[in-house]
Scaffold this active site. Structure first.
Site, mmCIF file in Angstrom:
data_model
loop_
_atom_site.group_PDB
_atom_site.id
_atom_site.type_symbol
_atom_site.label_atom_id
_atom_site.label_comp_id
_atom_site.label_asym_id
_atom_site.label_seq_id
_atom_site.Cartn_x
_atom_site.Cartn_y
_atom_site.Cartn_z
ATOM 1 N N ARG A 120 0.710 -1.500 -0.123
ATOM 2 C CA ARG A 120 -0.026 -0.201 -0.040
ATOM 3 C C ARG A 120 0.800 0.842 0.093
ATOM 4 O O ARG A 120 0.624 2.156 -0.705
ATOM 5 C CB ARG A 120 -0.685 0.088 1.932
ATOM 6 C CG ARG A 120 -1.843 1.171 1.887
ATOM 7 C CD ARG A 120 -2.932 1.205 2.608
ATOM 8 N NE ARG A 120 -3.044 0.215 2.239
ATOM 9 C CZ ARG A 120 -4.431 -0.774 3.039
ATOM 10 N NH1 ARG A 120 -4.074 -0.681 4.309
ATOM 11 N NH2 ARG A 120 -4.904 -1.440 2.682
ATOM 12 N N TYR A 121 1.754 1.121 1.002
ATOM 13 C CA TYR A 121 3.115 2.406 0.573
ATOM 14 C C TYR A 121 3.670 2.276 0.084
ATOM 15 O O TYR A 121 4.433 1.468 -0.075
ATOM 16 C CB TYR A 121 3.244 2.331 2.564
ATOM 17 C CG TYR A 121 2.166 2.931 3.112
ATOM 18 C CD1 TYR A 121 1.745 4.122 3.382
ATOM 19 C CD2 TYR A 121 1.971 1.988 4.344
ATOM 20 C CE1 TYR A 121 0.799 3.822 4.532
ATOM 21 C CE2 TYR A 121 0.773 1.642 4.985
ATOM 22 C CZ TYR A 121 0.128 3.536 5.624
ATOM 23 O OH TYR A 121 -0.841 3.993 6.497
ATOM 24 N N ARG A 124 6.561 -0.158 1.218
ATOM 25 C CA ARG A 124 7.817 -0.763 2.423
ATOM 26 C C ARG A 124 5.901 -2.187 1.907
ATOM 27 O O ARG A 124 5.332 -1.657 1.784
ATOM 28 C CB ARG A 124 7.280 -0.475 3.977
ATOM 29 C CG ARG A 124 5.653 0.470 4.762
ATOM 30 C CD ARG A 124 6.148 1.289 5.344
ATOM 31 N NE ARG A 124 5.768 2.396 5.757
ATOM 32 C CZ ARG A 124 5.323 3.766 5.298
ATOM 33 N NH1 ARG A 124 5.235 3.674 5.057
ATOM 34 N NH2 ARG A 124 3.998 3.888 5.958
ATOM 35 N N CYS A 133 -3.654 -17.620 14.680
ATOM 36 C CA CYS A 133 -3.294 -16.838 15.903
ATOM 37 C C CYS A 133 -3.216 -18.498 16.844
ATOM 38 O O CYS A 133 -3.977 -19.069 17.120
ATOM 39 C CB CYS A 133 -4.271 -16.175 16.004
ATOM 40 S SG CYS A 133 -4.019 -14.618 14.755
ATOM 41 N N CYS A 137 -8.817 -12.546 19.123
ATOM 42 C CA CYS A 137 -9.585 -11.486 19.231
ATOM 43 C C CYS A 137 -10.833 -11.102 18.276
ATOM 44 O O CYS A 137 -10.169 -11.273 17.556
ATOM 45 C CB CYS A 137 -8.721 -10.370 18.512
ATOM 46 S SG CYS A 137 -6.560 -10.598 19.301
ATOM 47 N N CYS A 140 -10.823 -8.760 15.364
ATOM 48 C CA CYS A 140 -9.900 -9.236 14.601
ATOM 49 C C CYS A 140 -10.237 -8.279 13.166
ATOM 50 O O CYS A 140 -11.145 -8.308 12.529
ATOM 51 C CB CYS A 140 -9.499 -10.717 14.579
ATOM 52 S SG CYS A 140 -7.548 -10.493 13.364
ATOM 53 N N ARG A 142 -8.710 -8.931 10.573
ATOM 54 C CA ARG A 142 -8.452 -8.992 9.532
ATOM 55 C C ARG A 142 -9.426 -10.601 10.045
ATOM 56 O O ARG A 142 -9.338 -11.885 9.551
ATOM 57 C CB ARG A 142 -7.141 -10.293 9.323
ATOM 58 C CG ARG A 142 -6.239 -8.715 8.835
ATOM 59 C CD ARG A 142 -4.275 -9.096 7.908
ATOM 60 N NE ARG A 142 -4.143 -7.544 7.614
ATOM 61 C CZ ARG A 142 -3.295 -7.230 8.498
ATOM 62 N NH1 ARG A 142 -2.945 -8.153 9.807
ATOM 63 N NH2 ARG A 142 -2.792 -6.314 8.159
ATOM 64 N N ASP A 301 -11.250 -1.280 13.368
ATOM 65 C CA ASP A 301 -11.263 -0.706 11.486
ATOM 66 C C ASP A 301 -13.225 -1.445 11.512
ATOM 67 O O ASP A 301 -13.653 -2.084 12.436
ATOM 68 C CB ASP A 301 -11.014 -1.737 11.193
ATOM 69 C CG ASP A 301 -9.228 -1.388 11.368
ATOM 70 O OD1 ASP A 301 -8.724 0.175 10.799
ATOM 71 O OD2 ASP A 301 -8.355 -1.912 10.759
ATOM 72 N N ASP A 338 -7.633 3.566 10.175
ATOM 73 C CA ASP A 338 -6.563 2.966 8.908
ATOM 74 C C ASP A 338 -7.805 3.459 8.179
ATOM 75 O O ASP A 338 -8.709 2.893 8.400
ATOM 76 C CB ASP A 338 -6.528 1.627 9.191
ATOM 77 C CG ASP A 338 -5.225 1.775 8.381
ATOM 78 O OD1 ASP A 338 -4.902 2.063 7.415
ATOM 79 O OD2 ASP A 338 -4.745 -0.083 9.370
ATOM 80 N N LYS A 345 -2.380 4.308 7.398
ATOM 81 C CA LYS A 345 -3.067 5.032 8.504
ATOM 82 C C LYS A 345 -2.575 6.726 8.425
ATOM 83 O O LYS A 345 -2.460 7.467 8.010
ATOM 84 C CB LYS A 345 -2.382 4.371 9.280
ATOM 85 C CG LYS A 345 -1.621 2.477 9.905
ATOM 86 C CD LYS A 345 -0.908 2.171 10.324
ATOM 87 C CE LYS A 345 -0.531 1.164 10.665
ATOM 88 N NZ LYS A 345 -0.103 0.810 9.338
HETATM 89 C C1 LIG Z 1 0.051 -0.379 8.922
HETATM 90 C C2 LIG Z 1 0.481 -1.171 7.796
HETATM 91 C C3 LIG Z 1 1.987 -1.520 7.768
HETATM 92 C C4 LIG Z 1 3.240 -0.063 8.342
HETATM 93 O O1 LIG Z 1 2.885 0.678 8.375
HETATM 94 P P1 LIG Z 1 3.623 1.877 9.364
HETATM 95 O O2 LIG Z 1 2.807 3.037 10.006
HETATM 96 O O3 LIG Z 1 5.388 1.675 9.298
HETATM 97 O O4 LIG Z 1 4.082 1.274 10.956
HETATM 98 C C5 LIG Z 1 2.491 -1.296 6.182
HETATM 99 N N1 LIG Z 1 1.843 -1.429 4.998
HETATM 100 C C6 LIG Z 1 0.990 -1.813 5.351
HETATM 101 C C7 LIG Z 1 -0.444 -2.335 4.654
HETATM 102 C C8 LIG Z 1 -0.316 -1.504 6.760
HETATM 103 O O5 LIG Z 1 -1.565 -1.957 7.074
HETATM 104 S S1 SF4 Z 2 -5.522 -8.832 15.953
HETATM 105 FE FE1 SF4 Z 2 -6.388 -10.738 14.759
HETATM 106 S S2 SF4 Z 2 -3.646 -10.666 13.583
HETATM 107 FE FE2 SF4 Z 2 -3.879 -10.250 15.759
HETATM 108 S S3 SF4 Z 2 -3.657 -11.417 16.918
HETATM 109 FE FE3 SF4 Z 2 -5.764 -11.441 17.246
HETATM 110 S S4 SF4 Z 2 -6.656 -12.547 16.152
HETATM 111 FE FE4 SF4 Z 2 -4.458 -12.446 15.649
#
Ligand SMILES: *Cc1c(COP(=O)(O)O)cnc(C)c1O
Ligand code: SF4
Length: 399
Positions: A120-121, A124, A133, A137, A140, A142, A301, A338, A345
């Site tokens: 996305r960025y 990175r 996991c 949670c 979560c 995801r 989220d 986010d 973010k």
């Molecule tokens: C959070 C995130 C990152 C890391 O973001 P930082 O602000 O550098 O910690 C990188 N890629 C994705 C898709 C993210 O959601």
């Molecule tokens: S937030 Fe989601 S990915 Fe992170 S530890 Fe909890 S269940 Fe696992």
């Protein structure tokens, strides 16, 4: 409460696993094997509320139910509002889908050039290396893919992911996440990290993990050796409430930092769990004592069935305002949202700038007092182009 008292609470006080020899309790394989994963297992240990019971029955279609005995022991079984309990025991509210919620609320799948890799960025990538996991949670982000309860059938594509990173020299930072990367074997992790380390343009490797919180036993000396050998590897752990800061977590953090792993923390602002100034203040102070630097505080989220966790954004701002200036700067995380749909973010800050003009910036400090800072006028002094020094001897890290 001191760490020692915490320890007594989990091992003796609750009295649930006193028959288990301590060496088994301290073995992460034992903890994983004895996770609580069914309504029946939970009901043998505690009285579920009707809302929790309904939530547990539904969990298999949303996000699997799993709680390590270690983490379960932190639950106050006599209190349905226990902040630990609410994080891992499903409630009927999970079935409620509210406006604006989506399975993939951050649009991760659209930014995914390879299955499991989110780019996305510019510089990175997020590399999802497992969908498992130690515990799950309920909020979560995801949950669409984590635990595979929704038949998403996530399969990490290590080779394709690594190749993508190799072929993209702009990627200097790789964030391993999931699921929880620390559920991989030491060997698998070592393979992944050393492969990443071998890529010239990858200069920053980090892991997002909640294992130190759910399963501190996993932070073994052998695992720490991997980080020592292939470091620096940074890690973001995920602690939401001071009750999670046990003796075990502190010891795990110590093993990690002593192995050269800088630790940050990511919390999610959760309604009725930590959306409170005093709770957050206690949390960030405990984190610092464990050598963990608070990194992000996330607004929830918009995942499906998550609205019962959603705290007021203004509460998050109030918390940051109550921390900034009032306590150690290191203790203050960045509050972020986010952006829904994949905007990334976005920092959310209390406003300290009262006005801004060519003449002055008017500020309000942490106590609410006003200050005026005049804008610089006059002729800027010359800065010669050669003074940045990248050519000079002894500058480290330029390639
Ligand atoms: C959070 C995130 C990152 C890391 O973001 P930082 O602000 O550098 O910690 C990188 N890629 C994705 C898709 C993210 O959601
Ligand atoms: S937030 Fe989601 S990915 Fe992170 S530890 Fe909890 S269940 Fe696992």
């Amino acid at each position: 409460m001191s760490y020692t008292e915490d320890r007594a609470a989990w091992f003796r006080g609750q009295g649930l696993w006193t028959h288990v020899p301590e060496h088994e309790w301290r073995d992460w394989a034992w903890q994983l094997k004895h996770r609580l994963t069914t309504t029946r297992q939970l009901e043998e240990l505690m009285e579920l509320t009707p809302e929790e019971k309904a939530g547990c029955e539904h969990a298999n279609q949303k996000l699997a139910l799993a709680i390590t005995p270690y983490f379960f022991n932190l639950i106050d079984r006599s209190n349905p509002d226990c902040p630990i309990r609410k994080q891992v025991i499903p409630r009927a509210d999970e079935m409620v889908v509210s406006e604006g919620e989506a399975l993939d609320s951050l649009g991760e799948d659209e930014h995914s050039p390879v299955s499991g890799l989110v780019h996305r960025y510019p510089d990175r990538v997020l590399f999802l290396v497992t969908d498992r996991c130690a515990s799950y949670c309920r909020y979560c982000t995801r949950s669409r893919l984590v635990s595979n309860a929704q038949d998403y059938n996530f399969h990490p594509e290590y080779e394709q992911g690594l190749q993508y990173i190799e072929n993209h020299p702009e990627v200097r930072d790789v964030l391993l996440s999931g699921g929880d990367p620390l559920l991989l074997s030491d060997r698998k992790l070592e393979q992944l990290i050393s492969r990443l380390r071998a890529i010239k343009h990858v200069e920053f490797i980090r892991i997002g993990s909640r294992i130190p919180v759910f399963l501190p036993q996993r932070i073994t000396p052998e695992l720490c050796e991997v980080f020592k050998k292939h470091g620096p590897v940074w890690m973001s752990i995920h602690v939401n409430h001071p009750k999670e800061c046990t003796d075990e977590l502190r010891a795990a953090c110590e093993r990690l930092t002593f192995a050269g792993v800088p630790l940050g923390n990511q919390s999610v602002l959760l309604k009725g769990i930590n959306d409170d100034v005093e709770v957050m203040k206690a949390l960030v102070h405990r984190l610092l004592r464990m050598r963990v630097r608070p990194y992000y505080l996330y607004q929830m989220d918009l995942i499906t069935g998550g609205s019962h966790f959603k705290a007021d954004v203004r509460k998050g701002i109030e918390i940051i305002r109550a921390l900034r200036g009032h306590t150690t700067g290191y203790a203050v995380p960045q509050f972020v949202i986010d952006a829904p749909g994949g905007g990334g973010k976005v920092p959310i800050n209390p406003e300290y700038v009262e006005s801004l003009s060519d003449e002055a910036v008017v500020l309000r400090n942490y106590e609410g007092r006003k200050y005026r800072y005049p804008m610089v006028t006059g002729v800027p002094s010359e800065v010669s182009a050669g003074s940045m020094g990248s050519e000079s001897a002894g500058v480290w890290g330029d390639r």
